[in-house]
Design a protein around this motif. Structure first.
Motif, PDB file in Angstrom:
ATOM      1  N   VAL A  47       0.949  -1.201  -0.067  1.00  0.00           N
ATOM      2  CA  VAL A  47      -0.002  -0.067   0.207  1.00  0.00           C
ATOM      3  C   VAL A  47       0.895   1.116  -0.066  1.00  0.00           C
ATOM      4  O   VAL A  47       1.845   1.251   0.526  1.00  0.00           O
ATOM      5  CB  VAL A  47      -0.928   0.084   1.160  1.00  0.00           C
ATOM      6  CG1 VAL A  47      -1.933  -1.173   1.157  1.00  0.00           C
ATOM      7  CG2 VAL A  47      -0.229  -0.200   2.523  1.00  0.00           C
ATOM      8  N   VAL A  50      -2.933   0.451  -3.974  1.00  0.00           N
ATOM      9  CA  VAL A  50      -2.436  -0.939  -3.800  1.00  0.00           C
ATOM     10  C   VAL A  50      -1.790  -1.389  -5.128  1.00  0.00           C
ATOM     11  O   VAL A  50      -2.321  -1.057  -6.287  1.00  0.00           O
ATOM     12  CB  VAL A  50      -3.900  -1.906  -3.561  1.00  0.00           C
ATOM     13  CG1 VAL A  50      -3.341  -3.240  -3.343  1.00  0.00           C
ATOM     14  CG2 VAL A  50      -4.541  -1.084  -2.374  1.00  0.00           C
ATOM     15  N   VAL A  57      -8.448  -8.483  -5.385  1.00  0.00           N
ATOM     16  CA  VAL A  57      -8.377  -7.610  -4.245  1.00  0.00           C
ATOM     17  C   VAL A  57      -9.533  -7.486  -3.297  1.00  0.00           C
ATOM     18  O   VAL A  57     -10.555  -7.030  -3.960  1.00  0.00           O
ATOM     19  CB  VAL A  57      -7.782  -6.304  -4.530  1.00  0.00           C
ATOM     20  CG1 VAL A  57      -7.547  -5.415  -3.156  1.00  0.00           C
ATOM     21  CG2 VAL A  57      -6.120  -6.548  -5.197  1.00  0.00           C
ATOM     22  N   TRP A  58      -9.504  -7.707  -1.920  1.00  0.00           N
ATOM     23  CA  TRP A  58     -10.706  -7.447  -1.190  1.00  0.00           C
ATOM     24  C   TRP A  58     -10.101  -6.868   0.253  1.00  0.00           C
ATOM     25  O   TRP A  58      -8.963  -6.926   0.421  1.00  0.00           O
ATOM     26  CB  TRP A  58     -11.566  -8.637  -1.085  1.00  0.00           C
ATOM     27  CG  TRP A  58     -10.809 -10.031  -0.638  1.00  0.00           C
ATOM     28  CD1 TRP A  58     -10.063 -10.954  -1.402  1.00  0.00           C
ATOM     29  CD2 TRP A  58     -10.863 -10.603   0.762  1.00  0.00           C
ATOM     30  NE1 TRP A  58      -9.638 -11.818  -0.536  1.00  0.00           N
ATOM     31  CE2 TRP A  58     -10.078 -11.861   0.438  1.00  0.00           C
ATOM     32  CE3 TRP A  58     -11.340 -10.230   2.048  1.00  0.00           C
ATOM     33  CZ2 TRP A  58      -9.637 -12.597   1.683  1.00  0.00           C
ATOM     34  CZ3 TRP A  58     -11.143 -10.869   3.116  1.00  0.00           C
ATOM     35  CH2 TRP A  58     -10.201 -12.071   3.048  1.00  0.00           C
ATOM     36  N   PHE A  59     -11.193  -6.521   1.003  1.00  0.00           N
ATOM     37  CA  PHE A  59     -10.767  -5.999   2.364  1.00  0.00           C
ATOM     38  C   PHE A  59     -11.565  -6.424   3.489  1.00  0.00           C
ATOM     39  O   PHE A  59     -12.587  -6.637   3.465  1.00  0.00           O
ATOM     40  CB  PHE A  59     -11.071  -4.455   2.196  1.00  0.00           C
ATOM     41  CG  PHE A  59     -10.667  -3.415   0.924  1.00  0.00           C
ATOM     42  CD1 PHE A  59      -9.181  -3.055   1.173  1.00  0.00           C
ATOM     43  CD2 PHE A  59     -11.199  -3.478  -0.125  1.00  0.00           C
ATOM     44  CE1 PHE A  59      -8.412  -2.569   0.055  1.00  0.00           C
ATOM     45  CE2 PHE A  59     -10.661  -2.680  -1.178  1.00  0.00           C
ATOM     46  CZ  PHE A  59      -9.308  -2.342  -1.263  1.00  0.00           C
ATOM     47  N   ASP A  94     -14.812  -3.786  -3.442  1.00  0.00           N
ATOM     48  CA  ASP A  94     -14.130  -5.233  -3.466  1.00  0.00           C
ATOM     49  C   ASP A  94     -14.007  -5.790  -5.096  1.00  0.00           C
ATOM     50  O   ASP A  94     -14.551  -5.382  -5.856  1.00  0.00           O
ATOM     51  CB  ASP A  94     -15.079  -6.152  -2.580  1.00  0.00           C
ATOM     52  CG  ASP A  94     -14.730  -6.031  -1.059  1.00  0.00           C
ATOM     53  OD1 ASP A  94     -13.632  -5.552  -0.729  1.00  0.00           O
ATOM     54  OD2 ASP A  94     -15.448  -6.330  -0.206  1.00  0.00           O
ATOM     55  N   TYR A 146      -7.630   3.873  -4.206  1.00  0.00           N
ATOM     56  CA  TYR A 146      -8.787   3.920  -3.695  1.00  0.00           C
ATOM     57  C   TYR A 146      -8.987   5.062  -2.986  1.00  0.00           C
ATOM     58  O   TYR A 146      -8.059   5.650  -2.345  1.00  0.00           O
ATOM     59  CB  TYR A 146      -8.759   2.657  -2.566  1.00  0.00           C
ATOM     60  CG  TYR A 146      -9.045   1.307  -3.227  1.00  0.00           C
ATOM     61  CD1 TYR A 146     -10.248   0.637  -3.831  1.00  0.00           C
ATOM     62  CD2 TYR A 146      -7.853   0.458  -3.631  1.00  0.00           C
ATOM     63  CE1 TYR A 146     -10.422  -0.436  -4.251  1.00  0.00           C
ATOM     64  CE2 TYR A 146      -7.832  -0.891  -4.134  1.00  0.00           C
ATOM     65  CZ  TYR A 146      -8.965  -1.242  -4.411  1.00  0.00           C
ATOM     66  OH  TYR A 146      -9.133  -2.631  -4.873  1.00  0.00           O
ATOM     67  N   THR A 164      -7.387  -3.629   6.342  1.00  0.00           N
ATOM     68  CA  THR A 164      -6.487  -4.874   5.908  1.00  0.00           C
ATOM     69  C   THR A 164      -6.862  -5.312   4.631  1.00  0.00           C
ATOM     70  O   THR A 164      -8.136  -5.560   4.232  1.00  0.00           O
ATOM     71  CB  THR A 164      -6.370  -5.967   6.941  1.00  0.00           C
ATOM     72  OG1 THR A 164      -7.614  -6.596   6.966  1.00  0.00           O
ATOM     73  CG2 THR A 164      -5.937  -5.585   8.391  1.00  0.00           C
ATOM     74  N   VAL A 165      -5.983  -5.478   3.643  1.00  0.00           N
ATOM     75  CA  VAL A 165      -5.917  -5.898   2.242  1.00  0.00           C
ATOM     76  C   VAL A 165      -5.595  -7.286   1.932  1.00  0.00           C
ATOM     77  O   VAL A 165      -4.504  -7.840   2.414  1.00  0.00           O
ATOM     78  CB  VAL A 165      -5.197  -4.924   1.415  1.00  0.00           C
ATOM     79  CG1 VAL A 165      -5.510  -5.024  -0.082  1.00  0.00           C
ATOM     80  CG2 VAL A 165      -5.262  -3.548   1.749  1.00  0.00           C
ATOM     81  N   HIS A 166      -6.337  -8.059   1.287  1.00  0.00           N
ATOM     82  CA  HIS A 166      -6.080  -9.517   0.981  1.00  0.00           C
ATOM     83  C   HIS A 166      -6.535  -9.956  -0.524  1.00  0.00           C
ATOM     84  O   HIS A 166      -6.881  -9.022  -1.073  1.00  0.00           O
ATOM     85  CB  HIS A 166      -7.224 -10.213   2.060  1.00  0.00           C
ATOM     86  CG  HIS A 166      -7.072  -9.904   3.545  1.00  0.00           C
ATOM     87  ND1 HIS A 166      -6.365 -10.642   4.266  1.00  0.00           N
ATOM     88  CD2 HIS A 166      -7.717  -9.218   4.155  1.00  0.00           C
ATOM     89  CE1 HIS A 166      -6.531 -10.059   5.448  1.00  0.00           C
ATOM     90  NE2 HIS A 166      -7.523  -9.231   5.413  1.00  0.00           N
ATOM     91  N   THR A 167      -6.007 -10.791  -0.712  1.00  0.00           N
ATOM     92  CA  THR A 167      -6.052 -11.362  -2.004  1.00  0.00           C
ATOM     93  C   THR A 167      -6.557 -12.760  -2.077  1.00  0.00           C
ATOM     94  O   THR A 167      -6.348 -13.665  -1.488  1.00  0.00           O
ATOM     95  CB  THR A 167      -4.843 -11.277  -2.867  1.00  0.00           C
ATOM     96  OG1 THR A 167      -3.854 -12.228  -2.201  1.00  0.00           O
ATOM     97  CG2 THR A 167      -4.127  -9.715  -2.956  1.00  0.00           C
ATOM     98  N   THR A 171       0.765 -10.589   2.074  1.00  0.00           N
ATOM     99  CA  THR A 171      -0.144  -9.425   2.392  1.00  0.00           C
ATOM    100  C   THR A 171       0.110  -9.146   3.847  1.00  0.00           C
ATOM    101  O   THR A 171      -0.795  -8.175   4.446  1.00  0.00           O
ATOM    102  CB  THR A 171      -1.469  -9.780   2.243  1.00  0.00           C
ATOM    103  OG1 THR A 171      -1.738 -10.760   3.165  1.00  0.00           O
ATOM    104  CG2 THR A 171      -1.693 -10.168   0.649  1.00  0.00           C
TER     105      THR A 171
END
Length: 380
Positions: free
Chosen positions: A27, A44, A56-58, A71, A85, A98-101, A108
Motif C-alpha cells: 500500500v 495498492v 483484491v478484497w478488504f 471489493d 482507492y 487490511t488488504v487481502h487477495t 499481504t
C-alpha cells in the motif's frame, strides 16, 4: 522425452513458487488522516507482476467509520495492479483496513491502512501544542527541587525513599523507550505481537526519560554534599529496589538463554514498563508520610509539585481533546494506564498542596536550617 517434460514442468513450478514467495502486496501509505467531509486516497500494487489473476478484497476493524471500499478488483496476470482507492467517512473515528487477495499467492502481512478521521483540524493543532506543554512542564519540574537544595545547602525535608524509587522508575522507563525505539529486533517482535500497530515510543519520550535519569541522579548527588541530618533510605525501600533489579537480572538471563519464546526481548522490556508503572503508583507515598510525620513541607519544593500538577492536567486534557475530536472515548478507557497514572499523580499533587498551603502553612517555614534539622531528629 516424457521425463524431460516432467523436469521442465517441475522447474517452472518451482520458479513460479519462488517468484510468488518474493511478491508482496503493497500500500502507498499505512496511515491516512483527514477531516470529516473530506477524503483521502491510497494505492495498492504488487512488488512484481503476478503470475495469475488475483482479486483484491478488504477487511475492517470493528466499528468501522468509513464507507466500504469496492471489493473484487482484479489484478490481471502479468501486471502489478496500481489500483487507487478513495476513502470517505460518515463519522469521525479510527479504523484499520487490511488488504487481502484471492488466491493468496502474494504476501499481504504489511498490506494495511490505519485511517483516522477527525472533526476539526484546529483541535489537532491544540492537541499538539498541549502535548509539548505537558512535556515541557514535566521536564522542567525537576529543577525547582535542585535549586531549592542548592539555595538551602540542605536536603533535609526531601525524602530519600522517593529519590530511590524515582531513579529506578526513570531508568526502567529509559530502558523500555530506548529498546522499543532503536533496537530493530525488538521492533520486529513488536510487529509480530501487534501486526497493524504503531511503535508506541516517540523521540521526545526517549529524551524525557534520559533527562529525568540525569537530573534525578544530580539530585541524589546533592544528598551527599549538602546537609542531610540523619536521613537515610528505608530498609524496606532498599529491599524493594533490590528485588526489582535482581528480578530484572534473572529475567535478562532467561531471555538471553531463549527460555522465553515468541517475543522474548519485547517481553523483557515490558517488565521495565511495569516497573515504571509500579513506581509511579507508589513513589509519592513516602514523601506524603514524611511531611505528615514532620508536620512540615520545608525542603520539599512546591514548585516541582506545581509543574507536575500542570503537566498532569495537560496530559489528561490532551486525551479528552483527542477522544472528542476522533469521537472515540475508548481512547481514554482503552489506555486507562496513562489516564490512571495521570490522575493518581494529580491526586498526590493536591495532597501536597493541602499540606503546604493549608495544613502546615504556619509550621516551621521561617526556621533556620539547623532548627529544621533538629525538628526532624525529634520526629524520628
Amino acid at each position: 522425452m516424457y521425463s524431460v517434460t516432467i523436469t521442465l514442468f517441475t522447474i517452472a513450478s518451482c520458479f513460479i513458487l519462488v517468484t510468488s514467495a518474493r511478491n508482496v502486496l503493497q500500500v502507498s501509505t499505512q496511515d491516512l488522516q483527514f477531516e470529516i467531509g473530506e477524503s483521502a486516497t491510497f494505492m495498492v500494487n504488487t512488488s512484481e507482476p503476478v503470475s495469475e489473476n488475483i482479486i483484491v478484497w478488504f477487511n475492517y476493524s470493528e466499528d468501522s467509520n468509513i464507507y466500504p471500499l469496492p471489493d473484487n478488483f482484479t489484478i490481471e496476470k502479468g501486471t502489478q495492479g496500481n489500483i487507487t482507492y478513495t476513502v470517505r467517512a460518515f463519522k469521525a473515528g479510527h479504523v484499520t483496513v487490511t488488504v487481502h487477495t484471492t488466491p493468496n499467492i502474494v504476501k499481504t502481512k504489511d498490506a494495511f491502512v490505519r485511517v483516522g478521521v477527525y472533526k476539526i483540524y484546529g483541535w489537532i493543532v491544540v492537541s499538539i501544542v498541549i502535548g509539548w506543554l505537558y512535556f515541557i512542564c514535566w521536564s522542567v519540574s525537576f529543577y525547582p527541587q535542585v535549586i531549592e537544595n542548592y539555595r538551602r545547602k540542605s536536603v533535609v525535608g526531601l525524602n530519600f525513599d522517593f529519590l530511590g524509587l524515582n531513579l529506578t522508575g526513570f531508568i526502567a522507563y529509559s530502558v523500555f523507550n530506548i529498546g522499543v525505539k532503536y533496537i530493530r529486533e525488538v521492533q520486529l517482535e513488536y510487529h509480530i505481537a501487534h501486526p497493524t500497530g504503531v511503535i508506541p515510543v516517540e523521540t521526545n519520550d526517549v529524551g524525557f526519560s534520559i533527562h529525568a535519569v540525569i537530573i534525578t541522579a544530580i539530585t541524589i548527588g546533592q544528598c551527599f554534599i549538602y546537609e542531610r541530618g540523619d536521613q537515610v533510605i528505608a530498609k524496606s525501600t532498599v529491599a524493594a529496589l533490590a528485588l526489582v533489579w535482581s528480578t530484572a537480572g534473572v529475567f535478562l538471563l532467561l531471555t538471553a538463554l531463549h527460555v522465553i519464546k515468541y517475543t522474548p526481548w519485547l517481553t523483557f522490556l515490558y517488565f521495565f514498563s511495569y516497573v515504571k508503572l509500579g513506581v509511579t503508583l507508589t513513589k509519592y507515598i513516602p514523601q506524603v508520610v514524611y511531611n505528615f510525620k514532620r508536620k512540615s513541607t520545608v525542603g520539599w519544593s512546591i514548585g516541582t509539585v506545581l509543574l507536575d500538577f500542570i503537566g498532569g492536567l495537560f496530559s489528561i486534557g490532551q486525551m479528552f481533546i483527542i477522544s472528542y475530536n476522533f469521537n472515540q472515548w475508548s481512547m481514554i478507557f482503552g489506555n486507562f494506564t496513562k489516564f490512571g497514572l495521570g490522575l493518581i499523580s494529580i491526586c498526590f499533587d493536591v495532597i501536597f498542596f493541602l499540606q503546604h498551603y493549608v495544613i502546615y502553612r504556619k509550621s516551621d517555614s521561617s526556621l533556620p536550617i539547623k532548627a529544621v534539622i533538629k525538628l526532624n531528629e525529634v520526629v524520628k
